[in-house]
Design a protein around this motif. Structure first.
Motif, PDB file in Angstrom:
ATOM      1  N   GLY A 165       1.889   7.637  -6.314  1.00 32.05           N
ATOM      2  CA  GLY A 165       0.703   8.433  -6.608  1.00 32.05           C
ATOM      3  C   GLY A 165      -0.520   7.651  -7.037  1.00 32.05           C
ATOM      4  O   GLY A 165      -1.457   8.224  -7.591  1.00 32.05           O
TER       5      GLY A 165
ATOM      6  N   ARG B  61      -5.575  -3.663  -6.511  1.00 35.22           N
ATOM      7  CA  ARG B  61      -4.216  -3.275  -6.891  1.00 35.22           C
ATOM      8  C   ARG B  61      -3.179  -3.926  -5.987  1.00 35.22           C
ATOM      9  O   ARG B  61      -2.131  -4.382  -6.450  1.00 35.22           O
TER      10      ARG B  61
ATOM     11  N   ARG C 136      -3.896   5.322  -6.181  1.00 35.21           N
ATOM     12  CA  ARG C 136      -4.874   5.040  -5.139  1.00 35.21           C
ATOM     13  C   ARG C 136      -4.727   3.590  -4.710  1.00 35.21           C
ATOM     14  O   ARG C 136      -4.534   2.700  -5.539  1.00 35.21           O
ATOM     15  N   VAL C 137      -4.808   3.351  -3.423  1.00 31.15           N
ATOM     16  CA  VAL C 137      -4.683   1.990  -2.892  1.00 31.15           C
ATOM     17  C   VAL C 137      -6.047   1.325  -2.916  1.00 31.15           C
ATOM     18  O   VAL C 137      -6.999   1.828  -2.322  1.00 31.15           O
ATOM     19  N   THR C 138      -6.140   0.200  -3.620  1.00 34.58           N
ATOM     20  CA  THR C 138      -7.351  -0.619  -3.612  1.00 34.58           C
ATOM     21  C   THR C 138      -6.938  -2.052  -3.320  1.00 34.58           C
ATOM     22  O   THR C 138      -5.777  -2.435  -3.542  1.00 34.58           O
TER      23      THR C 138
ATOM     24  N   ALA D 119       0.835  -1.209   0.000  1.00 31.97           N
ATOM     25  CA  ALA D 119       0.000   0.000   0.000  1.00 31.97           C
ATOM     26  C   ALA D 119       0.867   1.255   0.000  1.00 31.97           C
ATOM     27  O   ALA D 119       0.576   2.225  -0.721  1.00 31.97           O
ATOM     28  N   GLU D 120       1.936   1.266   0.786  1.00 32.05           N
ATOM     29  CA  GLU D 120       2.830   2.424   0.824  1.00 32.05           C
ATOM     30  C   GLU D 120       3.527   2.626  -0.517  1.00 32.05           C
ATOM     31  O   GLU D 120       3.727   3.766  -0.951  1.00 32.05           O
ATOM     32  N   GLU D 121       3.883   1.532  -1.167  1.00 34.58           N
ATOM     33  CA  GLU D 121       4.506   1.645  -2.491  1.00 34.58           C
ATOM     34  C   GLU D 121       3.536   2.265  -3.495  1.00 34.58           C
ATOM     35  O   GLU D 121       3.932   3.118  -4.297  1.00 34.58           O
ATOM     36  N   LEU D 122       2.287   1.822  -3.461  1.00 40.07           N
ATOM     37  CA  LEU D 122       1.287   2.391  -4.365  1.00 40.07           C
ATOM     38  C   LEU D 122       1.118   3.886  -4.107  1.00 40.07           C
ATOM     39  O   LEU D 122       1.125   4.687  -5.045  1.00 40.07           O
ATOM     40  N   ARG D 123       0.959   4.248  -2.839  1.00 37.86           N
ATOM     41  CA  ARG D 123       0.833   5.674  -2.493  1.00 37.86           C
ATOM     42  C   ARG D 123       2.068   6.456  -2.927  1.00 37.86           C
ATOM     43  O   ARG D 123       1.974   7.587  -3.384  1.00 37.86           O
ATOM     44  N   GLY D 124       3.226   5.840  -2.782  1.00 36.74           N
ATOM     45  CA  GLY D 124       4.489   6.491  -3.108  1.00 36.74           C
ATOM     46  C   GLY D 124       4.631   6.875  -4.572  1.00 36.74           C
ATOM     47  O   GLY D 124       5.400   7.777  -4.909  1.00 36.74           O
TER      48      GLY D 124
END
Length: 145
Positions: free
Chosen positions: A17, A24, A19-21, A10-15
């Motif tokens: 840009g 994903r 959206r965390v689902t 989740a942090e990688e996805l946010r990193g």
């Protein structure tokens, strides 16, 4: 962060840009747990983790994750696209002509020597894609007997 300071999915996805689902996260983890998976295998892995997901949603997520640099798409000629989680190191691939198995291979000599083209035609080269073709051990053993 976890005790090892490695970012969570989740942090990688946010990193990057995104959206965390749940889809994903499941998709990225499926690709990383797999071995040069095709879209159908990825969809199956995501469904095992989170339930139903459409094939179009898988394609959309793969496109986003590839564009963000979290997933790498490889397109061996004559084969459907494959996806892997090993990114950013300019490695290459071995592909079996018989069964289609794919394996990673590092640059042959030194630090990414393949990025030095004999004539770059003015391009600023940042990646090279090399595919070695042959028979995997299982297929070469099977064809010799």
């Amino acid at each position: 962060m976890t005790a090892s300071n490695a970012p969570t999915t989740a942090e990688e996805l946010r990193g990057v840009g995104l959206r965390v689902t749940a889809a994903r996260v499941a998709l990225l983890e499926t690709v990383r747990d797999g071995d040069h998976l095709g879209v159908e295998a990825i969809a199956s892995g995501v469904r095992e983790r989170v339930g139903h997901i459409s094939l179009q949603a898988v394609y959309d997520a793969l496109h986003a994750l590839t564009a963000a640099g979290l997933v790498r798409r490889i397109d061996p000629p004559g084969s459907s696209a494959r996806y892997e989680g090993r990114v950013g190191d300019n490695h290459h691939h071995l592909v079996c002509r018989s069964c289609g198995a794919v394996a990673d291979v590092d640059c042959a000599v030194g630090h990414a020597p393949c990025l030095t083209a004999s004539d770059d035609h003015g391009f600023a080269i940042d990646e090279a894609e090399v595919i070695y073709w042959g028979l995997c051990p299982a297929c070469s053993t099977g064809s010799s007997s």
